[in-house]
Design a protein around this motif. Structure first.
Motif, PDB file in Angstrom:
ATOM      1  N   ASP A  48     -35.030   8.052  -7.428  1.00  0.00           N
ATOM      2  CA  ASP A  48     -33.667   7.653  -7.897  1.00  0.00           C
ATOM      3  C   ASP A  48     -32.713   9.098  -6.727  1.00  0.00           C
ATOM      4  N   THR A  49     -33.136   9.864  -6.407  1.00  0.00           N
ATOM      5  CA  THR A  49     -32.862  10.857  -5.351  1.00  0.00           C
ATOM      6  C   THR A  49     -32.427   9.647  -3.895  1.00  0.00           C
ATOM      7  N   VAL A  50     -33.517   9.677  -3.312  1.00  0.00           N
ATOM      8  CA  VAL A  50     -33.200   9.185  -1.861  1.00  0.00           C
ATOM      9  C   VAL A  50     -32.491   7.592  -2.251  1.00  0.00           C
ATOM     10  N   PHE A  51     -32.149   6.695  -3.633  1.00  0.00           N
ATOM     11  CA  PHE A  51     -31.549   6.523  -3.293  1.00  0.00           C
ATOM     12  C   PHE A  51     -29.819   5.737  -4.083  1.00  0.00           C
ATOM     13  N   ARG A  52     -29.164   7.706  -4.825  1.00  0.00           N
ATOM     14  CA  ARG A  52     -28.269   8.191  -4.320  1.00  0.00           C
ATOM     15  C   ARG A  52     -27.334   8.710  -3.043  1.00  0.00           C
ATOM     16  N   GLU A  53     -28.501   8.850  -2.311  1.00  0.00           N
ATOM     17  CA  GLU A  53     -27.932   9.348  -0.572  1.00  0.00           C
ATOM     18  C   GLU A  53     -28.125   8.143  -0.519  1.00  0.00           C
ATOM     19  N   PRO A  54     -26.520   7.773   0.851  1.00  0.00           N
ATOM     20  CA  PRO A  54     -25.890   6.889   1.486  1.00  0.00           C
ATOM     21  C   PRO A  54     -26.692   6.874   2.632  1.00  0.00           C
ATOM     22  N   ILE A  55     -26.879   6.178   3.438  1.00  0.00           N
ATOM     23  CA  ILE A  55     -27.971   5.972   4.957  1.00  0.00           C
ATOM     24  C   ILE A  55     -27.196   6.689   5.698  1.00  0.00           C
ATOM     25  N   THR A  56     -25.849   6.287   6.110  1.00  0.00           N
ATOM     26  CA  THR A  56     -25.640   7.081   7.020  1.00  0.00           C
ATOM     27  C   THR A  56     -24.342   8.439   6.434  1.00  0.00           C
ATOM     28  N   VAL A  57     -23.578   8.637   7.797  1.00  0.00           N
ATOM     29  CA  VAL A  57     -22.550   9.677   6.948  1.00  0.00           C
ATOM     30  C   VAL A  57     -21.862   9.730   8.737  1.00  0.00           C
ATOM     31  N   GLU A  58     -20.441  10.005   8.692  1.00  0.00           N
ATOM     32  CA  GLU A  58     -19.885  10.835   9.763  1.00  0.00           C
ATOM     33  C   GLU A  58     -19.908  12.566  10.184  1.00  0.00           C
ATOM     34  N   GLU A  59     -20.043  12.167  11.052  1.00  0.00           N
ATOM     35  CA  GLU A  59     -19.735  13.990  12.434  1.00  0.00           C
ATOM     36  C   GLU A  59     -18.939  13.648  12.864  1.00  0.00           C
ATOM     37  N   PRO A  60     -18.150  14.970  13.080  1.00  0.00           N
ATOM     38  CA  PRO A  60     -17.443  15.093  13.785  1.00  0.00           C
ATOM     39  C   PRO A  60     -17.946  14.864  15.464  1.00  0.00           C
ATOM     40  N   MET A  61     -17.194  14.442  16.075  1.00  0.00           N
ATOM     41  CA  MET A  61     -17.669  14.629  17.833  1.00  0.00           C
ATOM     42  C   MET A  61     -16.852  15.475  19.059  1.00  0.00           C
ATOM     43  N   TYR A  62     -17.530  15.908  19.269  1.00  0.00           N
ATOM     44  CA  TYR A  62     -16.516  17.343  20.089  1.00  0.00           C
ATOM     45  C   TYR A  62     -16.667  16.652  21.710  1.00  0.00           C
ATOM     46  N   SER A  63     -15.623  17.260  22.442  1.00  0.00           N
ATOM     47  CA  SER A  63     -15.912  17.308  23.665  1.00  0.00           C
ATOM     48  C   SER A  63     -15.731  18.322  24.319  1.00  0.00           C
ATOM     49  N   ASP A  64     -15.847  19.027  26.219  1.00  0.00           N
ATOM     50  CA  ASP A  64     -15.242  20.292  26.651  1.00  0.00           C
ATOM     51  C   ASP A  64     -14.179  19.555  27.370  1.00  0.00           C
ATOM     52  N   PHE A  65     -12.699  20.751  27.332  1.00  0.00           N
ATOM     53  CA  PHE A  65     -12.111  20.416  28.487  1.00  0.00           C
ATOM     54  C   PHE A  65     -12.329  21.351  29.152  1.00  0.00           C
ATOM     55  N   VAL A  66     -12.342  21.205  30.638  1.00  0.00           N
ATOM     56  CA  VAL A  66     -12.501  22.343  32.047  1.00  0.00           C
ATOM     57  C   VAL A  66     -11.654  22.652  32.104  1.00  0.00           C
ATOM     58  N   PHE A  67     -11.442  24.073  32.312  1.00  0.00           N
ATOM     59  CA  PHE A  67      -9.353  24.042  32.854  1.00  0.00           C
ATOM     60  C   PHE A  67      -9.935  25.790  33.762  1.00  0.00           C
TER      61      PHE A  67
END
Length: 594
Positions: free
Chosen positions: A430-449
């Motif tokens: 039941d726990t496995v079926f209730r958990e979604p297969i994918t999730v959204e995560e933030p994507m970071y990038s580095d800015f060099v100055f």
């Protein structure tokens, strides 16, 4: 008539016994009190009456007898006080009269005689005060105030004694000051001020003597003008003698002067400002700033964890079911063996029953054929029915039944464990079926100055020489020390798109750093001067400690007072306390003007 229960009779008898014993103790104490009172043994009589009251607190008879006994005792003590008063022993008469009034507060003759005794002691104290016997006068006044705290003449007498003591100590202090014994004079002035504040000018004179002593034991620091080879007057000004005096502690007598006095303890500080060098530097570097570029779908890590846990739970369930199958197979095998053994035991018991019945028939037949009644034939042998031929089968049956019972318990445990594990597997699914297969995560990038590090450094080179005033010919090695003050700041442009705000250069002014580097050098010089001063006063402290075996001697007091003024920031208790006790100072800290 119904008789009382045994327990009730026993309780009644115990209460009667306690009552009789209490009455006996009460009567015995009353008789003893009467006897001792008739013999005028007042202390023993009072103790006996107190015991009687403890046995019967509400006895009015004992209370009356105790009051009468105390009146007689008070009259006897009053007579002794009258004899003491007639012989002139006023202290003894006063103590007897106070005791008589404690025993009988209504003893008016005792109260009148006590008033006369107190007045007589006040007259004795005033006479002693007029004859300058201050200690005797103070003792008499204190004795009167102990009995009558509001006695007006006694209170005025105490004030007069304090004023007389203050004047005596003030006069002694003046004589010591004229003789040049300033340390003893300072303690005498302090004692006069503590005896009666404001009665004399002791506090003002003590301040003057204290200042003379501080001038006498002052540790001098001679500071000639700073030699400015760097041509930096702003920095050289921070190395002047005034700045040094501001950084030295004020509690101890350290004086900063510009001229060398004759034969005084201290040091001479020569300071040379060699150079002042400001340095500016700029360093290029890069930094990175992480910002949010967007979101992306990734496999759900929690679902993976739950799946792994579910797989482990299912494998555990398989193992439990395999063990359960083995337990069930073993149980069925032993159950079949038990049935076989039970059938064999029943057949054996049937055979033995048939044999026994046959023996009984033969016995009856033989008994009927006998001519003499009461005779037992040989065929009637009971042992034939109790041979126990089925013992082996019954033992095997019992052993097999015990084994089957144990296996039944094990099978029940295995079934419960299997059921529990099945529920755990279902919850995992039941726990496995209730958990979604994918999730959204933030994507970071580095800015060099690019960034710039601006550094401003002000470095000052100072050469200092500390010469002992008592040994001016000794060669002292100069100490050259570099002092630097650094201030840094980062600068870069602004890029609003990536969340990097502009940071312009905000360096401190060079003049501020030059002042700070001068203060830093002066702080180090003041620390070295304090170290020299600590070495000097530590030697004086050791000399004073050697004389503490006689803390009241005048020469020891002279040395100790000077040492205490040198250590006013942390006075040694092994010198201050014995000296203050020897001279009767209630507040030793007054020595430092506190």
């Amino acid at each position: 008539m119904v008789s009382a229960p045994p327990r009730a009779l026993a309780a009644l008898a115990l209460c009667a016994l306690l009552f009789m014993s209490g009455c006996t103790a009460y009567s015995r104490a009353v008789r003893e009190g009467d006897e001792k009172a008739s013999q005028r043994k007042w202390t023993e009589a009072e103790a006996a009456y107190q015991r009687a009251l403890a046995a019967d607190p509400g006895s009015s008879e004992v209370t009356v007898k105790l009051r009468a006994m105390r009146k007689g005792w008070s009259q006897e003590v009053f007579e002794e006080a009258g004899r003491a008063h007639g012989s002139g022993n006023l202290p003894l008469a006063q103590s007897h009269l106070v005791r008589a009034l404690e025993l009988d507060p209504e003893n008016e003759p005792a109260r009148q005689l006590l008033t006369q005794t107190l007045e007589a002691r006040v007259a004795v104290a005033q006479k002693a005060l007029q004859e300058d016997r201050l200690q005797e006068a103070r003792s008499e006044f204190d004795a009167v105030l102990a009995v009558s705290p509001e006695h007006p003449v006694a209170r005025k007498g105490v004030d007069a004694v304090q004023v007389a003591w203050a004047k005596r100590w003030f006069k002694t202090a003046q004589q010591l000051e004229e003789d040049g014994k300033l340390g003893n004079a300072l303690l005498a002035y302090l004692r006069a001020d503590q005896e009666r504040v404001g009665a004399t000018a002791a506090r003002e004179r003590a301040e003057g003597v204290r200042q003379r002593l501080r001038d006498e034991v002052a540790y001098l620091v001679v500071t000639p003008p700073v030699v400015d080879k760097a041509e930096s007057p702003d920095v050289a000004q921070r190395l002047a003698g005034g700045r040094l005096a501001a950084m030295l502690p004020k509690q101890v007598p350290i004086r900063v002067v510009t001229e060398v006095p004759e034969s005084r303890v201290g040091v001479k500080l020569d300071v040379v400002l060699e150079r002042v060098l400001p340095l500016k530097a700029v360093e290029q570097s890069q930094r990175s700033h992480r910002y949010l570029a967007g979101n992306r779908s990734v496999p759900n890590p929690r679902r993976k964890q739950f799946e792994e846990k579910l797989l482990q739970t299912e494998r555990t369930l398989e193992e439990i079911e395999r063990k359960q199958t083995g337990v069930l197979r073993e149980y069925l095998r032993h159950q079949a063996e038990l049935s076989t053994l039970r059938q064999a035991t029943e057949r054996c018991r049937d055979r033995e029953r048939q044999v026994c019945l046959e023996v009984i028939r033969e016995c009856g037949k033989a008994a009927s054929e006998l001519d003499k009644p009461g005779q037992v034939p040989e065929e009637c042998n009971p042992a034939e029915c109790a041979r126990g031929g089925c013992r082996q089968e019954e033992a095997l049956l019992t052993q097999s039944a015990t084994a089957v019972k144990a296996l039944e318990v094990g099978l029940q445990v295995a079934l419960e464990k299997s059921e529990s594990q099945r529920r755990e597997v279902q919850r995992g699914r039941d726990t496995v079926f209730r958990e979604p297969i994918t999730v959204e995560e933030p994507m970071y990038s580095d800015f060099v100055f690019d960034v710039e590090l601006h550094r401003l450094t002000v470095k000052a080179t100072v050469t200092s020489v500390l010469r002992d005033l008592t040994a001016p010919q000794a060669v002292q090695a100069p100490v050259t020390q570099d002092y630097d003050v650094v201030h840094e700041d980062l600068a870069h442009k602004g890029y609003d798109r990536y969340g990097v705000l502009a940071d312009p250069v905000q360096l401190r002014d060079e003049l501020q750093l030059r002042v700070e580097v001068g203060d830093k050098a002066m702080e180090d010089l003041s620390k070295r001067v304090r170290e020299r001063f600590d070495i000097y006063r530590q030697k004086r402290v050791e000399d004073a400690r050697r004389g503490m075996v006689r803390p009241g001697a005048e020469d020891v007091v002279e040395t100790a007072v000077r040492v205490l003024l040198l250590t006013a920031d942390a006075p040694p208790a092994d010198i201050l306390q014995p000296m203050a006790q020897a001279r009767g100072l209630r507040q030793p800290e007054a020595l430092f003007g506190k």
